[in-house]
Design a protein around this motif. Structure first.
Motif, mmCIF file in Angstrom:
data_model
loop_
_atom_site.group_PDB
_atom_site.id
_atom_site.type_symbol
_atom_site.label_atom_id
_atom_site.label_comp_id
_atom_site.label_asym_id
_atom_site.label_seq_id
_atom_site.Cartn_x
_atom_site.Cartn_y
_atom_site.Cartn_z
ATOM 1 N N ASP A 26 6.212 12.528 4.026
ATOM 2 C CA ASP A 26 7.244 12.253 5.019
ATOM 3 C C ASP A 26 8.541 11.959 4.270
ATOM 4 O O ASP A 26 8.597 11.000 3.511
ATOM 5 N N PRO A 27 9.594 12.748 4.486
ATOM 6 C CA PRO A 27 10.850 12.541 3.755
ATOM 7 C C PRO A 27 11.452 11.160 3.961
ATOM 8 O O PRO A 27 12.208 10.682 3.102
ATOM 9 N N GLN A 28 11.148 10.491 5.071
ATOM 10 C CA GLN A 28 11.705 9.162 5.339
ATOM 11 C C GLN A 28 11.058 8.063 4.502
ATOM 12 O O GLN A 28 11.611 6.969 4.370
ATOM 13 N N TYR A 29 9.888 8.352 3.939
ATOM 14 C CA TYR A 29 9.161 7.303 3.225
ATOM 15 C C TYR A 29 9.858 6.880 1.943
ATOM 16 O O TYR A 29 9.629 5.777 1.444
ATOM 17 N N ASN A 30 10.700 7.739 1.381
ATOM 18 C CA ASN A 30 11.447 7.325 0.192
ATOM 19 C C ASN A 30 12.367 6.153 0.529
ATOM 20 O O ASN A 30 12.527 5.225 -0.274
ATOM 21 N N PHE A 31 12.952 6.157 1.715
ATOM 22 C CA PHE A 31 13.813 5.065 2.163
ATOM 23 C C PHE A 31 13.000 3.814 2.463
ATOM 24 O O PHE A 31 13.419 2.696 2.197
ATOM 25 N N VAL A 32 11.790 4.007 2.998
ATOM 26 C CA VAL A 32 10.954 2.883 3.424
ATOM 27 C C VAL A 32 10.280 2.189 2.244
ATOM 28 O O VAL A 32 10.197 0.962 2.204
ATOM 29 N N PHE A 33 9.810 2.956 1.255
ATOM 30 C CA PHE A 33 8.940 2.388 0.221
ATOM 31 C C PHE A 33 9.565 2.303 -1.169
ATOM 32 O O PHE A 33 8.918 1.834 -2.110
ATOM 33 N N LEU A 85 0.828 -1.210 0.000
ATOM 34 C CA LEU A 85 0.000 0.000 0.000
ATOM 35 C C LEU A 85 0.859 1.255 0.000
ATOM 36 O O LEU A 85 0.531 2.256 -0.647
ATOM 37 N N GLY A 86 1.971 1.210 0.738
ATOM 38 C CA GLY A 86 2.853 2.357 0.778
ATOM 39 C C GLY A 86 3.664 2.516 -0.498
ATOM 40 O O GLY A 86 3.822 3.627 -1.017
ATOM 41 N N HIS A 87 4.173 1.407 -1.026
ATOM 42 C CA HIS A 87 5.027 1.459 -2.216
ATOM 43 C C HIS A 87 4.271 1.981 -3.431
ATOM 44 O O HIS A 87 4.798 2.812 -4.197
ATOM 45 N N ALA A 112 18.936 5.215 -1.421
ATOM 46 C CA ALA A 112 18.984 4.091 -0.482
ATOM 47 C C ALA A 112 17.571 3.647 -0.110
ATOM 48 O O ALA A 112 16.603 4.405 -0.210
ATOM 49 N N ARG A 113 17.467 2.383 0.368
ATOM 50 C CA ARG A 113 16.162 1.836 0.696
ATOM 51 C C ARG A 113 16.318 0.728 1.729
ATOM 52 O O ARG A 113 17.401 0.161 1.902
ATOM 53 N N VAL A 114 15.212 0.410 2.387
ATOM 54 C CA VAL A 114 15.177 -0.731 3.295
ATOM 55 C C VAL A 114 15.376 -1.993 2.461
ATOM 56 O O VAL A 114 14.722 -2.173 1.425
ATOM 57 N N ILE A 115 16.265 -2.888 2.884
ATOM 58 C CA ILE A 115 16.461 -4.106 2.120
ATOM 59 C C ILE A 115 15.204 -4.971 2.199
ATOM 60 O O ILE A 115 14.460 -4.922 3.185
ATOM 61 N N ARG A 116 14.998 -5.740 1.171
ATOM 62 C CA ARG A 116 13.729 -6.463 1.024
ATOM 63 C C ARG A 116 13.432 -7.384 2.204
ATOM 64 O O ARG A 116 12.286 -7.506 2.630
ATOM 65 N N THR A 117 14.467 -8.019 2.732
ATOM 66 C CA THR A 117 14.243 -8.961 3.843
ATOM 67 C C THR A 117 13.751 -8.269 5.106
ATOM 68 O O THR A 117 13.230 -8.931 6.005
ATOM 69 N N ASP A 118 13.915 -6.952 5.193
ATOM 70 C CA ASP A 118 13.547 -6.221 6.411
ATOM 71 C C ASP A 118 12.191 -5.534 6.327
ATOM 72 O O ASP A 118 11.805 -4.808 7.248
ATOM 73 N N ARG A 119 11.457 -5.735 5.254
ATOM 74 C CA ARG A 119 10.161 -5.066 5.136
ATOM 75 C C ARG A 119 9.204 -5.484 6.250
ATOM 76 O O ARG A 119 8.372 -4.697 6.693
ATOM 77 N N GLY A 120 9.331 -6.722 6.714
ATOM 78 C CA GLY A 120 8.460 -7.198 7.789
ATOM 79 C C GLY A 120 8.845 -6.669 9.157
ATOM 80 O O GLY A 120 8.102 -6.854 10.127
ATOM 81 N N ASN A 121 9.996 -6.014 9.256
ATOM 82 C CA ASN A 121 10.424 -5.433 10.533
ATOM 83 C C ASN A 121 9.917 -4.011 10.721
ATOM 84 O O ASN A 121 10.169 -3.387 11.758
ATOM 85 N N LEU A 122 9.206 -3.501 9.725
ATOM 86 C CA LEU A 122 8.746 -2.113 9.775
ATOM 87 C C LEU A 122 7.438 -2.009 10.556
ATOM 88 O O LEU A 122 6.351 -1.888 9.980
ATOM 89 N N SER A 123 7.534 -2.062 11.878
ATOM 90 C CA SER A 123 6.328 -1.821 12.686
ATOM 91 C C SER A 123 5.879 -0.369 12.554
ATOM 92 O O SER A 123 4.710 -0.038 12.760
ATOM 93 N N ARG A 124 6.822 0.505 12.212
ATOM 94 C CA ARG A 124 6.517 1.893 11.884
ATOM 95 C C ARG A 124 7.079 2.185 10.496
ATOM 96 O O ARG A 124 8.161 1.702 10.167
ATOM 97 N N PRO A 125 6.386 2.966 9.668
ATOM 98 C CA PRO A 125 5.122 3.633 9.953
ATOM 99 C C PRO A 125 3.990 2.641 10.206
ATOM 100 O O PRO A 125 3.997 1.537 9.662
ATOM 101 N N SER A 126 3.048 3.054 11.012
ATOM 102 C CA SER A 126 1.923 2.193 11.365
ATOM 103 C C SER A 126 0.988 2.023 10.172
ATOM 104 O O SER A 126 1.077 2.757 9.181
ATOM 105 N N VAL A 127 0.090 1.074 10.297
ATOM 106 C CA VAL A 127 -0.915 0.869 9.242
ATOM 107 C C VAL A 127 -1.743 2.132 9.056
ATOM 108 O O VAL A 127 -2.014 2.558 7.924
ATOM 109 N N SER A 128 -2.134 2.749 10.147
ATOM 110 C CA SER A 128 -2.928 3.980 10.040
ATOM 111 C C SER A 128 -2.127 5.086 9.363
ATOM 112 O O SER A 128 -2.678 5.876 8.580
ATOM 113 N N ASP A 129 -0.808 5.143 9.629
ATOM 114 C CA ASP A 129 0.034 6.139 8.964
ATOM 115 C C ASP A 129 0.084 5.894 7.459
ATOM 116 O O ASP A 129 0.066 6.855 6.668
ATOM 117 N N VAL A 130 0.159 4.632 7.058
ATOM 118 C CA VAL A 130 0.215 4.308 5.636
ATOM 119 C C VAL A 130 -1.093 4.704 4.949
ATOM 120 O O VAL A 130 -1.082 5.246 3.830
#
Length: 396
Positions: A77-84, A54-56, A93-111
């Protein structure tokens, strides 16, 4: 699925803006049956959490359209480019694919707030007349990108729930009827020169472009897909125990994974059960077999004394059989068509760099969004992957 291009001819300006709202809403509808806990789970590297999808898909519109073409736009949010960001080296730069499940934040409501913000800004973008003719192909690409992720979203949700030991159902409704399984035998095609590749108006991905001639020998292709009944016969005949049917790499996969059946099949008290989106059910023998990888498809074909069709054969024959229930493995490596060139900039990363170590699938599946299939569509996956809605059509 990783593909990209401009359309040959886009939808009208009005239809594009209406299509934007329709497609964006559909992603949310796919997630409506989920519990909040389901949004963050990532059981394996190939599966992305629903929240990330949903975020990507939202990030795509913000990054490629709003930031560059909406004067005065402020990112959510400027950080979302790194997250999504998914795999765009050009973007940063970006979160590596294996770590997408570790993203408790941003929250679902934030997304969801992020989606609402970008959709509101896109609406302003349309209303202020910023959607120029030169931007329409990029917008249509973004819409098709989201539809690709809708299919992946449903596929990943099934994997998440199907690997929960309670086997929770995604939905509770009658399963769709399998109406394309009538098999009237093999269809013959004479040797000759044929043309394949996209032609005409409407959207396509760049890996479909470059219509060209191919020479084919005489071949036959099955009018129907392989059923659960037929595949069960392969299993009961010792198909997973006989190395002679398998590629060497496929046999390694069988031994390393201890594979004995398609994904989601479970032998419970002597009876084969199948996890479906409606929960755990008895195997329906008349349905097309699903969730098998290239190794399994090739081994079954070898056991039957046949083979998988090439993608050229599949496309040439596709007007003579029903397709769309399963993505169908072909015996073709995913390679560029003659004259293929990468787009400039980040968009050029979307497709060409994946043209290695993957096999082509053709058709569509029950998870494919309406209007997102055509007989020239070139899907592609690694040979070991089972989690997509894949099936088998035989050739000889």
């Amino acid at each position: 699925m990783k593909k990209d291009t401009q359309s040959v001819k886009t939808l009208s300006h009005k239809n594009l803006t209406e299509k934007y709202a329709e497609i964006r809403n559909h992603s949310v509808e796919i997630c409506r049956p989920l519990e909040i806990e389901d949004y963050v789970v990532q059981p394996v590297v190939d599966v992305s959490p629903p929240k990330w999808h949903l975020g990507h898909t939202t990030w795509f519109f913000e990054t490629f359209i709003l930031q560059s073409d909406f004067p005065g736009y402020e990112v959510f949010d400027p950080q979302y480019n790194f997250v999504f960001n998914s795999y765009y080296e050009t973007i940063g730069a970006r979160v590596i694919r294996t770590d997408r499940g570790n993203l408790s934040r941003p929250s679902v409501s934030d997304v969801f707030k992020y989606r609402e913000y970008v959709d509101r800004k896109m609406s302003e973008f349309f209303e202020n007349g910023y959607l120029t003719a030169s931007l329409e192909p990029l917008l249509e690409l973004g819409l098709n990108h989201e539809q690709q992720h809708q299919e992946l979203l449903l596929t990943d949700i099934k994997y998440i729930l199907g690997h929960n030991p309670l086997f929770p159902a995604y939905r509770k409704r009658p399963a769709s009827k399998e109406d394309n399984l009538e098999n009237s035998g093999m269809i013959h095609f004479s040797e000759g020169i044929y043309e394949i590749g996209f032609m005409g108006e409407g959207f396509c991905f760049d890996n479909e472009l470059g219509r060209h001639k191919v020479y084919l020998n005489d071949f036959e292709i099955s009018s129907g897909l392989v059923t659960n009944k037929e595949y069960l016969e392969f299993m009961e005949a010792g198909g997973y125990e006989d190395f002679r049917h398998w590629h060497a790499e496929g046999w390694d996969w069988v031994q390393q994974s201890n594979a004995k059946s398609p994904l989601y099949w479970h032998l419970i008290e002597g009876e084969w059960m199948n996890y479906t989106l409606n929960g755990l059910q008895k195997i329906n023998l008349s349905e097309a077999v699903c969730h098998i990888n290239f190794f399994e498809a090739s081994a079954f074909a070898a056991w039957k004394g046949k083979r998988l069709p090439t993608e050229e054969e599949w496309e040439v024959a596709s007007g003579h059989f029903n397709w769309g229930k399963r993505w169908e493995w072909t015996n073709s490596a995913y390679l560029p068509y003659p004259g293929f060139t990468k787009e400039a900039g980040a968009v050029g990363e979307y497709n060409g760099k994946f043209m290695v170590n993957q096999m082509v699938l053709r058709g569509a599946s029950e998870a494919t969004p309406s209007g997102h299939s055509r007989n020239t569509y070139r899907n592609f996956f690694q040979t070991r992957l089972q989690w997509q809605f894949t099936g088998i059509r035989l050739a000889q």
